[in-house]
Design a protein around this motif. Structure first.
Motif, mmCIF file in Angstrom:
data_model
loop_
_atom_site.group_PDB
_atom_site.id
_atom_site.type_symbol
_atom_site.label_atom_id
_atom_site.label_comp_id
_atom_site.label_asym_id
_atom_site.label_seq_id
_atom_site.Cartn_x
_atom_site.Cartn_y
_atom_site.Cartn_z
ATOM 1 N N VAL A 180 0.864 -1.196 0.000
ATOM 2 C CA VAL A 180 0.000 0.000 0.000
ATOM 3 C C VAL A 180 0.894 1.238 0.000
ATOM 4 N N HIS A 181 2.033 1.112 0.692
ATOM 5 C CA HIS A 181 3.113 2.088 0.579
ATOM 6 C C HIS A 181 4.223 1.458 -0.259
ATOM 7 N N GLY A 182 4.763 2.217 -1.204
ATOM 8 C CA GLY A 182 5.663 1.632 -2.201
ATOM 9 C C GLY A 182 7.096 1.426 -1.766
ATOM 10 N N ASP A 183 7.448 1.800 -0.536
ATOM 11 C CA ASP A 183 8.827 1.624 -0.074
ATOM 12 C C ASP A 183 8.902 0.651 1.101
ATOM 13 N N GLU A 184 7.954 -0.310 1.133
ATOM 14 C CA GLU A 184 7.894 -1.309 2.200
ATOM 15 C C GLU A 184 7.923 -2.677 1.528
ATOM 16 N N TYR A 185 8.870 -3.539 1.922
ATOM 17 C CA TYR A 185 9.178 -4.704 1.106
ATOM 18 C C TYR A 185 8.825 -6.069 1.709
ATOM 19 N N SER A 217 8.560 4.829 -3.433
ATOM 20 C CA SER A 217 8.095 5.899 -2.558
ATOM 21 C C SER A 217 6.889 5.454 -1.732
ATOM 22 N N ARG A 218 6.724 6.084 -0.586
ATOM 23 C CA ARG A 218 5.520 5.873 0.225
ATOM 24 C C ARG A 218 4.276 6.381 -0.522
ATOM 25 N N PHE A 219 4.473 7.403 -1.342
ATOM 26 C CA PHE A 219 3.341 8.125 -1.925
ATOM 27 C C PHE A 219 3.100 7.736 -3.380
ATOM 28 N N ILE A 248 -0.299 -5.579 5.303
ATOM 29 C CA ILE A 248 1.069 -5.757 5.796
ATOM 30 C C ILE A 248 1.931 -4.537 5.458
ATOM 31 N N HIS A 249 2.450 -3.924 6.515
ATOM 32 C CA HIS A 249 3.286 -2.721 6.354
ATOM 33 C C HIS A 249 4.639 -2.923 7.013
ATOM 34 N N SER A 250 5.553 -1.986 6.726
ATOM 35 C CA SER A 250 6.780 -1.843 7.511
ATOM 36 C C SER A 250 7.115 -0.354 7.565
ATOM 37 N N GLY A 251 8.271 -0.012 8.112
ATOM 38 C CA GLY A 251 8.534 1.396 8.385
ATOM 39 C C GLY A 251 8.825 2.250 7.163
#
Ligand SMILES: [Zn+2]
Length: 292
Positions: free
Chosen positions: A32-37, A74-76, A118-121
């Motif tokens: 959902v955020h593009g910089d979380e793997y 990116s997150r955005f 599922i997210h990360s920082g």
């Protein structure tokens, strides 16, 4: 729902495994955020391990929900600069992110029984591994979360409008959210732990036969929120991830380029330090600590 209209402008990679017998629908979302793997890696791997002949119900995996942000690292969203995870059920979000959020929600979320987002920082934060649920549920999300993985601390996720899991929870879907370190890199230990948790969840939902149902983690859940800095600068923390701190305890200072203290942040509540910056130059208004 006008899928054909939306298809022209949103791209959502999805893997759907329908079991040979009926059962619940489990939706797994990463990226959902593009910089979380860790989420994308875990969803891709878990989906490829499933055997439809032994599955009851349907598992839908969306490894990368926000493809434009993912390809932009990116997150955005690259299309309109919005945070997709504030765009669900949010009529004020910019057009493309709102359209993507509506498409994902209407096509996949509403018809699901259970969602794990599922997210990360990401590049900016380093998170204590967390597995969370929302207040005022029927207890099923908490039950599943407390069995997910011992390396992930139980977490009462703060209510936040526009967030995928929160909006799903508000629609009556059993909704879980996760965090795992961050820094804009893949921690393979994280994706392995999450895959284990997904197996346990599917087993607890009686969708697969497995003796890997885990044990209940009875730790007091982390329940807090982020604190932001009012000043930009070089942030040097005085606390470590996982440390217990008291209310008003100093958690770090923001310095200028000559090493003068611009401001010192004090804890707004007692709790466990569950998130700190990964990028040490912080912007005014940026989240610098999660205390729960
Ligand atoms: Zn995220």
């Amino acid at each position: 729902m006008m899928v054909s209209e939306l298809d022209a402008s949103v791209e959502v990679p999805v893997i759907i495994i329908r079991g040979s017998t009926d059962g619940p629908t489990l939706l797994l979302t990463g990226g959902v955020h593009g910089d979380e793997y860790e989420g994308p890696a875990a969803v891709q791997r878990f989906m490829r391990m499933l055997d439809p002949s032994e599955l009851k119900g349907t598992i839908i995996g969306i490894p990368v929900v926000n493809v434009s942000a993912w390809r932009n690292r990116s997150r955005f969203s690259a299309t309109d600069g919005a945070d997709l995870n504030r765009s669900f059920s949010n009529p004020n979000s910019p057009d493309h992110s709102r359209m993507l959020a509506e498409f994902v929600f209407d096509t996949f979320v509403r018809s699901s029984d259970v969602l794990i987002d599922i997210h990360s920082g990401g590049q900016r934060l380093d998170h204590l591994p967390l597995i969370g649920w929302y207040r005022n549920g029927d207890g099923q999300a908490e039950f599943l979360a407390r069995r997910f993985h011992r390396e992930m601390h139980p977490w009462l996720v703060p209510d936040a409008a526009g967030v995928l899991s929160y909006e799903a929870h508000r629609e009556g879907i059993v909704a879980l959210g996760t965090e795992w370190h961050g820094g804009g890199t893949l921690d393979p230990r994280g994706s392995v732990a999450i895959v284990t948790g997904l197996h346990r969840t599917a087993a607890l939902l009686a969708m697969i036969d497995s003796d890997r149902e885990g044990t209940t983690d009875n730790r007091v859940p982390i329940a807090g929120d982020y604190q932001v800095t009012e000043h930009a600068g070089f942030f040097i923390p005085l606390v470590n991830l996982g440390q217990m701190i008291d209310e008003n305890e100093p958690i770090g200072s923001v310095y200028d380029e000559l090493g003068e203290v611009v401001s010192t942040l004090h804890a707004m509540r007692k709790g466990i330090v569950a998130g700190l910056p990964h990028l040490s130059y912080v912007y005014a208004g940026e989240r610098v600590v999660y205390i729960g």
